[in-house]
Design a protein around this motif. Structure first.
Motif, mmCIF file in Angstrom:
data_model
loop_
_atom_site.group_PDB
_atom_site.id
_atom_site.type_symbol
_atom_site.label_atom_id
_atom_site.label_comp_id
_atom_site.label_asym_id
_atom_site.label_seq_id
_atom_site.Cartn_x
_atom_site.Cartn_y
_atom_site.Cartn_z
ATOM 1 N N ARG A 27 0.831 -1.208 0.000
ATOM 2 C CA ARG A 27 0.000 0.000 0.000
ATOM 3 C C ARG A 27 0.862 1.252 0.000
ATOM 4 O O ARG A 27 0.589 2.229 -0.719
ATOM 5 N N PHE A 48 -4.553 7.706 11.031
ATOM 6 C CA PHE A 48 -5.533 6.624 10.965
ATOM 7 C C PHE A 48 -5.112 5.491 11.886
ATOM 8 O O PHE A 48 -3.948 5.372 12.269
ATOM 9 N N SER A 85 -6.886 0.945 9.405
ATOM 10 C CA SER A 85 -7.025 1.115 7.962
ATOM 11 C C SER A 85 -7.012 2.593 7.616
ATOM 12 O O SER A 85 -7.505 3.419 8.402
ATOM 13 N N PRO A 86 -6.469 2.972 6.457
ATOM 14 C CA PRO A 86 -6.493 4.383 6.061
ATOM 15 C C PRO A 86 -7.902 4.962 5.971
ATOM 16 O O PRO A 86 -8.071 6.183 6.008
ATOM 17 N N ASP A 87 -8.913 4.095 5.867
ATOM 18 C CA ASP A 87 -10.293 4.573 5.854
ATOM 19 C C ASP A 87 -10.774 5.013 7.239
ATOM 20 O O ASP A 87 -11.780 5.706 7.361
ATOM 21 N N HIS A 88 -10.045 4.583 8.284
ATOM 22 C CA HIS A 88 -10.448 4.901 9.657
ATOM 23 C C HIS A 88 -9.593 6.065 10.172
ATOM 24 O O HIS A 88 -8.658 5.881 10.955
ATOM 25 N N VAL A 89 -9.914 7.254 9.728
ATOM 26 C CA VAL A 89 -9.176 8.453 10.137
ATOM 27 C C VAL A 89 -9.651 8.895 11.508
ATOM 28 O O VAL A 89 -10.851 8.992 11.765
ATOM 29 N N LEU A 144 -1.285 10.161 4.962
ATOM 30 C CA LEU A 144 -2.067 9.393 5.925
ATOM 31 C C LEU A 144 -1.083 8.632 6.808
ATOM 32 O O LEU A 144 -0.345 7.777 6.327
ATOM 33 N N SER A 192 -12.767 13.145 6.956
ATOM 34 C CA SER A 192 -12.880 11.916 6.191
ATOM 35 C C SER A 192 -11.618 11.686 5.382
ATOM 36 O O SER A 192 -10.977 12.625 4.920
ATOM 37 N N ALA A 193 -11.251 10.436 5.198
ATOM 38 C CA ALA A 193 -10.105 10.106 4.367
ATOM 39 C C ALA A 193 -10.413 10.431 2.926
ATOM 40 O O ALA A 193 -11.539 10.225 2.470
#
Length: 280
Positions: free
Chosen positions: A22, A126, A129-133, A205, A278-279
């Motif tokens: 990633r 985060f 996961s990078p989605d969980h900022v 991130l 938000s990411a």
């Protein structure tokens, strides 16, 4: 002729294959690709991680992999990378972080437009996961504000920094410090006349899991804290009074329980966002 740029990343046995892939993809997908992507492997790594490194180098000819025979720590691994880098500027990038696609373009534009030697940015933190900022880490923007903050704590997010390579070498590069070698380098750069700014936009991130907090705390950190404070004094960044004050304040921060340390960190360093953004 535009300056050239090396991305310098260190990795070690604790990096997962998914994190590495990633992270590498976030650099190879930049809108302003680096002229060189140098990966320093800090000691032996598990075979799957070594295979992933080999596959990345085969897929992207711009990637250079330097393997150290033993684990020497981030400071000496970074020093080796700085010695090997060929770019006019070096961009730091951690092997478990993600650089946003326009990161290098924005920073090299700032170098050109503002005649900078050091440029950092804000970063999103985060967990998992990078989605969980979970927050936004901001720092002072102007050179004067950065110089003032340098006396108290590190005003530049190391995973976001781009700096002039030769100037870093001229001031001695990364010191043989187990922790806070980036803070020490930035202080010496400013003491030598480097011009610095932070872009007030998150360009990275940053993986801020529990391991990040645990690395910052504990009684074992006090000798390292003393080392960096003494070096700040030696550069003229602080005097003896502020050295003593920093040791009391920062030393207390190091030894409080991890659960409380996590809360204090969030209050002190996650600035500028009432709610986690938000990411991208």
């Amino acid at each position: 002729m535009p300056p050239t740029l090396t991305v310098l990343m260190t990795t070690y046995h604790g990096t997962s294959v998914a994190e590495l892939e990633r992270s590498v993809a976030s650099i190879t997908g930049q809108t302003r690709p680096p002229d060189e992507f140098l990966v320093v492997v800090d000691g032996p790594v598990p075979q799957p991680l070594d295979d992933a490194l080999a596959a990345a180098a085969a897929a992207h000819p711009g990637i250079r992999v330097e393997r150290l025979p033993r684990n020497v720590g981030s400071g000496l691994a970074s020093a080796r990378g700085l010695d090997l880098a060929t770019g006019d500027f070096v961009a730091r990038h951690d092997s478990d972080d993600v650089s946003l696609p326009h990161r290098l373009e924005r920073q090299m534009d700032a170098v050109r437009d503002h005649r900078l030697d050091v440029v950092g940015s804000s970063m999103l933190e985060f967990e998992g996961s990078p989605d969980h900022v979970v927050g936004l880490r901001r720092n002072p923007r102007t050179h004067e504000q950065i110089a003032a903050r340098m006396r108290l704590n590190n005003p530049i997010n190391n995973p976001t920094v781009v700096f002039r390579r030769q100037l870093a070498l001229d001031v001695g590069g990364y010191a043989d410090l187990r922790y806070m070698q980036d803070y020490d380098l930035f202080a010496r750069l400013l003491a030598a006349g480097a011009r610095a700014e932070n872009i007030d936009e998150p360009l990275v991130l940053f993986n801020a899991g529990d391991g990040m907090i645990s690395r910052r705390g504990g009684w074992r950190m006090l000798p390292y804290e003393w080392d960096v404070q003494r070096r700040l004094r030696d550069t003229g960044t602080i005097g003896n009074v502020l050295l003593a004050r920093n040791m009391v304040v920062r030393g207390t921060f190091r030894v409080i329980p991890p659960t409380l340390l996590k809360r204090v960190y969030a209050v002190l360093f996650r600035r500028g966002a009432d709610a986690p953004p938000s990411a991208p």
